[in-house]
Every structure is written in C-alpha cells, then in structure tokens.
Write a protein that holds these residues in place. Structure first.
Motif, PDB file in Angstrom:
ATOM      1  N   LEU A   1      22.703  36.494  50.511  1.00 31.85           N
ATOM      2  CA  LEU A   1      21.929  37.605  50.984  1.00 31.85           C
ATOM      3  C   LEU A   1      20.298  37.267  50.901  1.00 31.85           C
ATOM      4  N   ASP A   2      19.992  37.183  51.792  1.00 32.71           N
ATOM      5  CA  ASP A   2      18.313  37.062  52.048  1.00 32.71           C
ATOM      6  C   ASP A   2      17.661  38.195  52.470  1.00 32.71           C
ATOM      7  N   CYS A   3      16.791  38.741  51.653  1.00 32.85           N
ATOM      8  CA  CYS A   3      16.230  40.004  52.043  1.00 32.85           C
ATOM      9  C   CYS A   3      16.922  41.042  52.769  1.00 32.85           C
ATOM     10  N   VAL A   4      17.958  41.466  51.830  1.00 37.82           N
ATOM     11  CA  VAL A   4      18.827  42.152  52.368  1.00 37.82           C
ATOM     12  C   VAL A   4      18.848  43.487  51.429  1.00 37.82           C
ATOM     13  N   ARG A   5      19.088  44.921  51.940  1.00 34.81           N
ATOM     14  CA  ARG A   5      18.769  46.140  51.346  1.00 34.81           C
ATOM     15  C   ARG A   5      20.147  46.815  51.376  1.00 34.81           C
ATOM     16  N   ASP A   6      20.349  47.467  50.454  1.00 37.37           N
ATOM     17  CA  ASP A   6      21.497  48.352  50.794  1.00 37.37           C
ATOM     18  C   ASP A   6      22.873  47.915  50.907  1.00 37.37           C
ATOM     19  N   ALA A   7      23.191  47.118  49.845  1.00 37.00           N
ATOM     20  CA  ALA A   7      24.479  46.219  50.015  1.00 37.00           C
ATOM     21  C   ALA A   7      25.328  46.428  49.036  1.00 37.00           C
ATOM     22  N   ARG A   8      26.744  46.467  49.425  1.00 34.46           N
ATOM     23  CA  ARG A   8      28.013  46.673  48.499  1.00 34.46           C
ATOM     24  C   ARG A   8      28.920  45.515  48.612  1.00 34.46           C
ATOM     25  N   LEU A   9      28.924  44.811  47.554  1.00 33.36           N
ATOM     26  CA  LEU A   9      29.784  43.483  47.524  1.00 33.36           C
ATOM     27  C   LEU A   9      31.009  43.832  46.700  1.00 33.36           C
ATOM     28  N   SER A  10      32.234  44.026  46.983  1.00 35.48           N
ATOM     29  CA  SER A  10      33.230  44.291  46.195  1.00 35.48           C
ATOM     30  C   SER A  10      34.762  43.510  46.367  1.00 35.48           C
ATOM     31  N   ASN A  11      35.566  43.327  45.609  1.00 29.71           N
ATOM     32  CA  ASN A  11      36.922  42.778  45.461  1.00 29.71           C
ATOM     33  C   ASN A  11      36.930  41.430  46.096  1.00 29.71           C
ATOM     34  N   LEU A  12      35.665  40.605  45.890  1.00 34.32           N
ATOM     35  CA  LEU A  12      35.649  39.192  46.558  1.00 34.32           C
ATOM     36  C   LEU A  12      36.209  38.070  45.771  1.00 34.32           C
ATOM     37  N   ARG A  13      36.599  37.075  46.216  1.00 33.90           N
ATOM     38  CA  ARG A  13      37.141  35.880  45.819  1.00 33.90           C
ATOM     39  C   ARG A  13      36.401  34.549  46.120  1.00 33.90           C
ATOM     40  N   VAL A  14      35.213  33.962  45.329  1.00 33.64           N
ATOM     41  CA  VAL A  14      34.600  32.903  46.091  1.00 33.64           C
ATOM     42  C   VAL A  14      34.604  31.873  45.299  1.00 33.64           C
ATOM     43  N   ASN A  15      35.176  30.654  45.714  1.00 31.55           N
ATOM     44  CA  ASN A  15      35.228  29.513  44.886  1.00 31.55           C
ATOM     45  C   ASN A  15      34.498  28.290  45.595  1.00 31.55           C
ATOM     46  N   THR A  16      33.338  27.862  45.023  1.00 31.35           N
ATOM     47  CA  THR A  16      32.313  26.984  45.311  1.00 31.35           C
ATOM     48  C   THR A  16      31.871  25.992  44.482  1.00 31.35           C
ATOM     49  N   PRO A  17      32.404  25.085  44.097  1.00 30.67           N
ATOM     50  CA  PRO A  17      32.270  23.922  43.162  1.00 30.67           C
ATOM     51  C   PRO A  17      31.051  23.170  43.428  1.00 30.67           C
ATOM     52  N   ASN A  18      30.191  23.181  44.621  1.00 35.82           N
ATOM     53  CA  ASN A  18      29.281  22.511  45.082  1.00 35.82           C
ATOM     54  C   ASN A  18      27.908  23.060  44.982  1.00 35.82           C
ATOM     55  N   ASP A  19      28.046  24.629  44.792  1.00 42.53           N
ATOM     56  CA  ASP A  19      26.778  25.384  44.952  1.00 42.53           C
ATOM     57  C   ASP A  19      27.339  26.796  44.594  1.00 42.53           C
ATOM     58  N   ASP A  20      26.449  27.735  44.939  1.00 44.84           N
ATOM     59  CA  ASP A  20      26.520  28.904  44.423  1.00 44.84           C
ATOM     60  C   ASP A  20      27.564  29.905  45.093  1.00 44.84           C
ATOM     61  N   ALA A  21      28.311  30.759  44.373  1.00 43.73           N
ATOM     62  CA  ALA A  21      29.231  31.540  44.984  1.00 43.73           C
ATOM     63  C   ALA A  21      28.710  32.889  45.753  1.00 43.73           C
ATOM     64  N   ILE A  22      27.930  33.538  45.121  1.00 37.77           N
ATOM     65  CA  ILE A  22      27.195  34.740  45.499  1.00 37.77           C
ATOM     66  C   ILE A  22      25.900  34.750  44.953  1.00 37.77           C
ATOM     67  N   VAL A  23      24.985  34.496  45.945  1.00 35.92           N
ATOM     68  CA  VAL A  23      23.618  34.395  45.767  1.00 35.92           C
ATOM     69  C   VAL A  23      22.443  35.514  46.482  1.00 35.92           C
ATOM     70  N   LEU A  24      21.548  35.976  45.485  1.00 36.35           N
ATOM     71  CA  LEU A  24      20.526  36.703  46.193  1.00 36.35           C
ATOM     72  C   LEU A  24      19.233  35.951  46.522  1.00 36.35           C
ATOM     73  N   LYS A  25      18.750  36.139  47.559  1.00 35.95           N
ATOM     74  CA  LYS A  25      17.387  35.416  47.577  1.00 35.95           C
ATOM     75  C   LYS A  25      16.382  36.311  48.535  1.00 35.95           C
ATOM     76  N   THR A  26      15.126  35.848  48.487  1.00 32.43           N
ATOM     77  CA  THR A  26      14.068  36.689  49.211  1.00 32.43           C
ATOM     78  C   THR A  26      13.056  35.473  49.757  1.00 32.43           C
ATOM     79  N   SER A  27      13.663  34.873  50.707  1.00 36.69           N
ATOM     80  CA  SER A  27      12.910  33.507  51.307  1.00 36.69           C
ATOM     81  C   SER A  27      11.890  34.199  52.184  1.00 36.69           C
TER      82      SER A  27
END
Length: 475
Positions: free
Chosen positions: A220-246
């Motif tokens: 989520l990059d430069c995102v506003r007003d977000a709801r994330l729920s009941n997620l199953r995220v598998n990422t051995p090589n990098d981030d599962a859920i990541v917030l950014k402001t690029s």
C-alpha cells in the motif's frame, strides 16, 4: 457497487482451457460493461490464460468458483504485457514501484471497482525481477548490508535493464490513483514482484485473501482510508503486508487511516501455505537474512505515515513488526496491539529513524513519534537480535510506549556480545541485522525520548550473558 448487468467472458470468445489466450475476450467484456455504465465481468470455472487486463471504472471483475486466471509467459506464449508507462518521477524508487501497466491486471484513475473471488490468480508467467532505483546519490542504502555493497550501474547499463523489462509482467494486480476499491475472497499463487501494488488509492477494502508468493504480498503506497482484514499472506522472500510512501506519484503523499486486523503473515516455503504443508526448507531470504513474511511500514518513506493500527494479527516463521522512516517522512500515531509471533527470524520489534534521504533535493531527515505497542507475545525469537529502537543523535524517536509484552529468545549470547560497540550507520538500509548481534538480549534502545515500559518481560530458553536491556541516549 449497485446492482449491475453480468458479462460472462465466454460470451466474448474466452475459451478457458489454459491453452488459448483469452486476453482479448476478457478485455472486450470489460469494455462492454463500461459502455453499459458498469457491470460484473465474470470468469466462470476454467483456466484463462492472459496478458494484461485493463480495469475500468464501475466494474466488478469476478473469478468464479473453479476459475483460474493464469499470467501468460511472453517467452512461451504469443503476446506481451502492456509496456511500462513513462514516469518522470522514477528516480527514487525501484522499477516495480514506478510502473503499473506492466501487470496482469491494472487500472489507472479508476473508481468504484472490485476484484472478487472465490477463484485464483496464478502468476506463472510473471517475473519477480526489476531494476533498482536510478537515484543520483552513492547508492548507500539501496539494499540491506547483509547483501554487501550495491552495484552502481552506468546510465547505459540501467537503460538496458529497463529496456529488458518491456513485454514482461512483474505484478499480478496494480492500481494507480484509484478510488473506492474492494478486493476480497481471492487466492493468489506467485504474484511476481508484487501480488498487489496499490498506489495513490483512496478508500480500500481488502478481505478474505489468501496470497502465497515469491516476493511482496501487498504493498500500500500513498494509500488513505484502507481496511485490511482476514488476510493470509505467505512471503518467505520479502514482506507480506507493507505500507510505503514513495515518490512514484511525483509528490510527497501520506499513507494514513489504515486498519490491519485479523491477518496472518508467514515465511513458509513458497506455495506451502496454500497446500497446507507449511514447509520449512528455505532458511534465508534473498537478502541473506532469514525468511521475511512480516508486516512493515517503510522502507520507501518520502511521505508521512499516520493513524495506523495493526491489531489481532499472527506472525509465523517471519520477521517481526518493523516501523521505518529513512527518506524524510514522519511516522506518528501508530498502534500495534494484540499480536502473537511464533518463530521470529529477526527482531520482534524494530523501530528505525534513519537518514538515507532517497528523495528529491532538499529532502530532510524525518521523524517518528507516538508509537504504542501493547499485548504482544513472541516466542522462538532469533537470539541475535533484540527488540530494537534506533533513532539518530540529533533526531531521536519520541514517545514510545511498550506494555504487556512477553518476549522469549533462544539465548546463548556471550559477554563479548554484551561489550560490542554498535555502529550508528545513519545512511544504511534499515534491517535489524544492520547493527550486528545486539548487546542486550531483550531490548536495545538508542536515541529515544520518552520511552515507557509497563509489564514487559524478557525471557530466554537457555542462559544468556547479555543484560535484559541496554539504553544509550534514552530518556
């Protein structure tokens, strides 16, 4: 979304046999729905091989029960993904963050759109690769220290790397400058560089997703007003859920008012979360630290982060929660609560205010303040890395509250470890391993103003010669 007409892609020529390319038929169904003022575009049971699918406003794209949308491979199939669109602001983030059209599903400037299941996206033909950021500094901070120094490419070499991406797809789903987006009940296997890259999105609901992929899960990059729920995220090589402001949108823009609740993130072998085996054969990520799979704020941090809550989440065989600003952004008013971590592969808590400043001329050091972490239990923690709060001498982290926290480490630290001098490394890429083995086994804090600990317990499975806590320039 209001009641809308249904547009079945088979009525537009889709075959769904996994052999014929269905790109044109799927896009034709979307275009017909757009002309009708909106609608539900349905992929019924079948395997649909496709290159780029272009979303339009007021469209729900539904992968029905038994439907698989497979990303075509330009090396094997007759076609290409849409070209990465020009971006005059691509200097300060890598190629994957700077382009959206080179994706399996993309939309720009769309509103009132939905992607829903219960079908699956398989990104078999996507690449997880892409050039780095062509920023003009010395490239210190481009990648974790664990990988060694970054290679500084010539302009010609960088241009060649970017040209090599033409025709390839490196994201499963990418949205730019979108409004009112719903993504729910989908399964994603192998999503490329990002399974979901959502940039400049206002108003987002993500619910009931299962993502098992070989690089980032959700960005989520430069995102506003977000709801994330009941997620199953598998990422051995990098981030599962990541917030950014690029700086990918050409301005400093915030990520704010985000709620992440009831999610599970992990670093099991790629693909084994979905099949239920939860494999553990992979030990290291590509950065040569242990597997990733975490929830993180940063590393891209040109804009601000505020009013963010991460609650009721489970971390399994992954790095801990990381909150990082190194590119001038302000991080404030963050709550992390009711968290369980099992088999933590680096530090369970990592707060870093650094001075990479990968941004336009005039970018200054950011700030971090009002961080609350409570009701967190972590076991099986890599004993090398204590919970770490690390500001800078002239830019301390401010007002951090840790309460009702129980951390159990492996133990085994030595008196030599306790006597280490920890380097400052202001410009380095932020990872817990950047500082080496922690001089305390529980908490290492440096350059912090206003630190409160209440009912915080540090335990070890075996004896450890390091102190529980080490504070350096902390009030």
């Amino acid at each position: 979304m209001t009641a809308a007409r249904i547009f079945c892609v088979r009525d537009f020529g889709a075959i769904g046999d996994g052999l014929a390319l269905d790109t044109a038929a799927i896009n034709a169904a979307i275009e017909a729905a757009e002309r009708a003022g909106g609608g539900r575009v349905v992929l019924p049971a079948g395997r649909y091989l496709s290159f780029s699918i272009r979303l339009r406003s007021r469209i729900t794209l539904e992968l029905g029960e038994g439907a698989v949308l497979e990303a075509a491979d330009p090396a094997r199939h007759d076609g290409q993904y849409d070209a990465p669109e020009p971006n005059a602001h691509d200097a300060y983030q890598d190629f994957g963050h700077s382009h959206w059209h080179n994706s399996l599903i993309w939309g720009e400037g769309v509103h009132d759109v939905a992607l829903i299941g219960p079908g699956m996206i398989q990104g078999l033909g996507l690449t997880r690769e892409g050039p780095g950021a062509p920023w003009s500094r010395d490239h210190v901070g481009d990648r974790p220290l664990s990988m060694g120094p970054a290679e500084v490419l010539s302009a010609a070499a960088l241009t060649a790397e970017q040209a090599a991406m033409s025709g390839q797809g490196n994201k499963a789903v990418a949205l730019k400058n979108a409004r009112n987006v719903v993504i729910r009940d989908l399964t994603v296997l192998k999503g490329g560089h990002f399974a979901f890259l959502l940039t400049g999105v206002d108003g987002l609901l993500m619910d009931g997703l299962r993502i098992d992929t070989d690089r980032d899960g959700i960005d989520l990059d430069c995102v506003r007003d977000a709801r994330l729920s009941n997620l199953r995220v598998n990422t051995p090589n990098d981030d599962a859920i990541v917030l950014k402001t690029s700086f990918a949108l050409g301005e400093r823009r915030s990520t704010e008012r985000i709620r992440i609740t009831g999610c599970r993130v992990s670093g099991f072998d790629m693909g084994t979360m979905l099949d239920g085996t939860c494999g553990r054969t992979q030990d290291l990520s590509p950065d040569l630290d242990r597997v990733t799979g975490r929830i993180k704020l940063g590393t891209e941090s040109n804009g601000d982060f505020r009013d963010i809550e991460i609650a009721d989440c489970l971390f399994e065989r992954s790095r801990g929660v990381a909150i990082e600003t190194v590119d001038g952004g302000v991080i404030e008013d963050i709550i992390v609560r009711d968290i369980v971590m099992r088999e933590v592969t680096t530090a369970p808590i990592f707060l870093r205010l650094g001075d990479r400043r990968r941004g336009p001329e005039g970018t200054t050091v950011g700030a971090m303040r009002r961080i609350t972490i409570r009701n967190l239990v972590a076991t099986g923690i890599d004993p090398r890395y204590a919970a770490t709060l690390a500001g800078l001498p002239a830019h301390p982290i401010e007002d951090v509250g840790l309460s009702d926290i129980h951390l159990t480490y492996g133990g085994g630290g030595t008196a030599t470890d306790a006597g280490r001098t920890v380097p400052e490394l202001p410009h380095a890429y932020p990872e817990p391993s950047m500082f080496g083995v922690s001089p305390a086994h529980g908490l290492f804090a440096r350059h912090v103003r206003g630190l409160t600990l209440e009912n915080v317990v540090f335990a070890t499975e075996t004896p450890d010669a390091r102190p529980d806590i080490m504070l350096d320039d902390v009030d």
